[in-house]
Design a protein around this motif. Structure first.
Motif, PDB file in Angstrom:
ATOM      1  N   LEU A 151      13.082  31.004 -14.437  1.00  0.00           N
ATOM      2  CA  LEU A 151      14.462  31.265 -14.734  1.00  0.00           C
ATOM      3  C   LEU A 151      15.180  30.160 -15.157  1.00  0.00           C
ATOM      4  O   LEU A 151      15.676  29.694 -16.216  1.00  0.00           O
ATOM      5  N   LEU A 152      15.055  29.239 -14.271  1.00  0.00           N
ATOM      6  CA  LEU A 152      15.583  27.846 -14.266  1.00  0.00           C
ATOM      7  C   LEU A 152      15.367  27.221 -15.204  1.00  0.00           C
ATOM      8  O   LEU A 152      15.874  26.239 -15.866  1.00  0.00           O
ATOM      9  N   LEU A 153      13.890  27.185 -15.542  1.00  0.00           N
ATOM     10  CA  LEU A 153      13.486  26.249 -16.279  1.00  0.00           C
ATOM     11  C   LEU A 153      14.000  26.578 -17.803  1.00  0.00           C
ATOM     12  O   LEU A 153      13.880  25.668 -18.416  1.00  0.00           O
ATOM     13  N   GLU A 154      13.994  27.688 -17.992  1.00  0.00           N
ATOM     14  CA  GLU A 154      14.903  28.099 -19.331  1.00  0.00           C
ATOM     15  C   GLU A 154      16.078  27.377 -19.518  1.00  0.00           C
ATOM     16  O   GLU A 154      16.773  27.398 -20.723  1.00  0.00           O
ATOM     17  N   ALA A 155      16.684  27.256 -18.409  1.00  0.00           N
ATOM     18  CA  ALA A 155      17.902  26.401 -18.483  1.00  0.00           C
ATOM     19  C   ALA A 155      17.753  25.065 -18.150  1.00  0.00           C
ATOM     20  O   ALA A 155      18.928  24.136 -17.894  1.00  0.00           O
ATOM     21  N   ASP A 156      16.464  24.648 -18.516  1.00  0.00           N
ATOM     22  CA  ASP A 156      16.073  23.084 -18.218  1.00  0.00           C
ATOM     23  C   ASP A 156      16.261  22.589 -16.951  1.00  0.00           C
ATOM     24  O   ASP A 156      16.845  21.411 -16.792  1.00  0.00           O
ATOM     25  N   ILE A 157      16.260  23.477 -15.798  1.00  0.00           N
ATOM     26  CA  ILE A 157      16.469  23.128 -14.588  1.00  0.00           C
ATOM     27  C   ILE A 157      15.085  23.123 -13.596  1.00  0.00           C
ATOM     28  O   ILE A 157      14.508  24.408 -13.664  1.00  0.00           O
ATOM     29  N   ARG A 158      14.976  22.124 -12.834  1.00  0.00           N
ATOM     30  CA  ARG A 158      13.485  22.227 -11.968  1.00  0.00           C
ATOM     31  C   ARG A 158      14.030  22.676 -10.643  1.00  0.00           C
ATOM     32  O   ARG A 158      14.943  22.080 -10.133  1.00  0.00           O
ATOM     33  N   LEU A 159      13.423  23.597 -10.242  1.00  0.00           N
ATOM     34  CA  LEU A 159      13.697  24.038  -8.774  1.00  0.00           C
ATOM     35  C   LEU A 159      13.010  23.343  -7.975  1.00  0.00           C
ATOM     36  O   LEU A 159      11.545  23.488  -7.931  1.00  0.00           O
ATOM     37  N   ILE A 160      13.442  22.295  -6.983  1.00  0.00           N
ATOM     38  CA  ILE A 160      12.707  21.382  -6.285  1.00  0.00           C
ATOM     39  C   ILE A 160      12.331  22.081  -4.965  1.00  0.00           C
ATOM     40  O   ILE A 160      11.275  22.349  -4.354  1.00  0.00           O
ATOM     41  N   ASP A 161      13.638  22.866  -4.173  1.00  0.00           N
ATOM     42  CA  ASP A 161      13.338  23.648  -3.317  1.00  0.00           C
ATOM     43  C   ASP A 161      14.606  24.600  -2.911  1.00  0.00           C
ATOM     44  O   ASP A 161      15.624  24.280  -3.711  1.00  0.00           O
ATOM     45  N   CYS A 162      14.743  25.568  -2.116  1.00  0.00           N
ATOM     46  CA  CYS A 162      15.581  26.547  -1.854  1.00  0.00           C
ATOM     47  C   CYS A 162      15.530  27.062  -0.592  1.00  0.00           C
ATOM     48  O   CYS A 162      14.441  26.933  -0.047  1.00  0.00           O
ATOM     49  N   TRP A 188      17.000  19.712 -10.210  1.00  0.00           N
ATOM     50  CA  TRP A 188      17.153  18.636 -10.815  1.00  0.00           C
ATOM     51  C   TRP A 188      17.064  18.732 -12.323  1.00  0.00           C
ATOM     52  O   TRP A 188      16.253  19.861 -12.672  1.00  0.00           O
ATOM     53  N   ASP A 189      17.721  18.136 -13.061  1.00  0.00           N
ATOM     54  CA  ASP A 189      17.518  18.253 -14.734  1.00  0.00           C
ATOM     55  C   ASP A 189      16.214  18.303 -14.949  1.00  0.00           C
ATOM     56  O   ASP A 189      15.644  16.907 -14.761  1.00  0.00           O
ATOM     57  N   ALA A 190      15.646  19.033 -15.812  1.00  0.00           N
ATOM     58  CA  ALA A 190      14.066  18.996 -16.319  1.00  0.00           C
ATOM     59  C   ALA A 190      13.677  17.779 -17.270  1.00  0.00           C
ATOM     60  O   ALA A 190      12.835  17.278 -17.005  1.00  0.00           O
ATOM     61  N   LYS A 191      14.741  17.487 -17.826  1.00  0.00           N
ATOM     62  CA  LYS A 191      14.554  16.372 -18.717  1.00  0.00           C
ATOM     63  C   LYS A 191      14.774  14.927 -18.221  1.00  0.00           C
ATOM     64  O   LYS A 191      13.956  13.829 -18.340  1.00  0.00           O
ATOM     65  N   THR A 192      16.049  14.737 -17.454  1.00  0.00           N
ATOM     66  CA  THR A 192      16.534  13.671 -17.002  1.00  0.00           C
ATOM     67  C   THR A 192      16.359  13.266 -15.605  1.00  0.00           C
ATOM     68  O   THR A 192      16.305  12.011 -15.079  1.00  0.00           O
ATOM     69  N   GLY A 193      16.015  14.419 -14.771  1.00  0.00           N
ATOM     70  CA  GLY A 193      15.601  14.216 -13.286  1.00  0.00           C
ATOM     71  C   GLY A 193      17.227  14.334 -12.423  1.00  0.00           C
ATOM     72  O   GLY A 193      17.203  13.969 -11.420  1.00  0.00           O
ATOM     73  N   GLN A 213      29.087  23.273 -11.627  1.00  0.00           N
ATOM     74  CA  GLN A 213      29.700  24.219 -12.845  1.00  0.00           C
ATOM     75  C   GLN A 213      28.725  24.176 -14.147  1.00  0.00           C
ATOM     76  O   GLN A 213      28.445  25.104 -14.864  1.00  0.00           O
ATOM     77  N   GLU A 214      28.002  23.055 -14.277  1.00  0.00           N
ATOM     78  CA  GLU A 214      27.025  22.811 -15.399  1.00  0.00           C
ATOM     79  C   GLU A 214      25.963  23.713 -15.044  1.00  0.00           C
ATOM     80  O   GLU A 214      25.446  24.412 -15.836  1.00  0.00           O
ATOM     81  N   ILE A 215      25.437  23.820 -13.647  1.00  0.00           N
ATOM     82  CA  ILE A 215      24.476  24.800 -13.473  1.00  0.00           C
ATOM     83  C   ILE A 215      24.837  26.299 -13.815  1.00  0.00           C
ATOM     84  O   ILE A 215      24.033  26.944 -14.450  1.00  0.00           O
ATOM     85  N   GLY A 220      24.692  30.729 -17.797  1.00  0.00           N
ATOM     86  CA  GLY A 220      25.284  31.718 -18.545  1.00  0.00           C
ATOM     87  C   GLY A 220      24.485  31.668 -19.813  1.00  0.00           C
ATOM     88  O   GLY A 220      24.575  32.615 -20.547  1.00  0.00           O
ATOM     89  N   ARG A 221      24.196  30.591 -20.493  1.00  0.00           N
ATOM     90  CA  ARG A 221      23.892  30.480 -21.901  1.00  0.00           C
ATOM     91  C   ARG A 221      22.214  31.084 -21.825  1.00  0.00           C
ATOM     92  O   ARG A 221      22.144  31.739 -22.871  1.00  0.00           O
TER      93      ARG A 221
END
Ligand code: ADP
Ligand code: MG
Length: 225
Positions: A151-162, A188-193, A213-215, A220-221
């Motif tokens: 799910l997060l990858l679709e938002a260009d976010i890498r899930l490192i841990d939770c 972490w941002d998937a493109k820039t880290g 807020q960016e997350i 939402g997008r």
């Protein structure tokens, strides 16, 4: 829904009883709490749609949510996909090293001890939960991790841990409780880290709320698409 006695004041949230004995109100304390509240509820709703049971009932206001009251299991379940934080020191590998398979860690929720890492033998010896419940927790934790990563990858976010917490409903069902938010996850941002989640404020980096807020905006997008 009537807010009644204050039951517990934690590090980031306050828990209230309600006129319904099966329900509680969780109130997030700080400014960034409003974003944590919304992200957590959004994520739990998505998990529910994929069949993962959670304590979520409904969001009441910016910082308040109605949840089902559960008997909390005093464990923090950490799921890791990439080396970061304490694991980096523990195994002597640099932050950012990808793990070949996800790692589960158990932390004993005992603030006075600093929430120490324990293993399943400690869990059973201390009777924190039964082997059946722990097995269900493991299963749900890996499942949640898989869903969230995707799910997060679709938002260009890498899930490192939770960090996850679970509880039992009166009928014994194990459900995801507490929160899943930028405060409890490394994102972490998937493109820039670039770090968007909790390592933001842990390292006292500024603009925590904006990053959070960016997350929320990115989640939402993908939702609207
Ligand atoms: P802490 O400092 O202990 O982490 P928090 O500030 O996170 O506390 O406050 C939330 C508290 O409410 C935690 O102790 C958590 O275990 C508990 N909690 C979360 N969800 C539920 C629930 N559905 N039912 C009962 N207790 C819950
Ligand atoms: Mg907490």
């Amino acid at each position: 829904m009537e807010k009644q006695d204050l039951l517990y004041e934690g590090k980031s949230k306050t828990v209230y009883a309600t006129n319904n004995p099966e329900l509680l109100i969780v109130a997030y304390q700080e400014e960034k709490g409003a974003v944590n509240n919304r992200v957590s509820n959004e994520v739990m709703r998505m998990l529910e749609r994929k069949g993962v049971p959670t304590h979520l009932v409904r969001q009441l206001s910016d910082r308040e949510t109605v949840v089902r009251r559960v008997r909390m299991i005093p464990l923090e379940i950490i799921v890791r996909n990439v080396v970061a934080g304490t694991l980096s020191t523990l195994i002597g590998q640099p932050e950012g090293t990808r793990l070949r398979s996800p790692v589960l860690e158990y932390r004993y929720k005992a603030a006075a001890l600093g929430n120490p890492m324990i293993n399943r033998f400690h869990v059973f010896a201390l009777e924190l939960c039964t082997p059946e419940i722990l097995e269900e927790i493991d299963r749900l934790a890996f499942r949640i991790n898989k869903i969230l990563r995707q799910l997060l990858l679709e938002a260009d976010i890498r899930l490192i841990d939770c960090k996850l917490e679970f509880g039992c409903l009166p009928d014994g069902t194990v459900v995801l409780a507490d929160e899943i938010s930028p405060d409890t996850s490394r994102l972490w941002d998937a493109k820039t880290g670039r770090k968007l989640g909790k390592d933001r404020f842990r390292r006292d980096l500024s603009d925590t709320t904006e990053a959070y807020q960016e997350i929320l905006d990115r989640l939402g997008r993908i939702h609207c698409e």
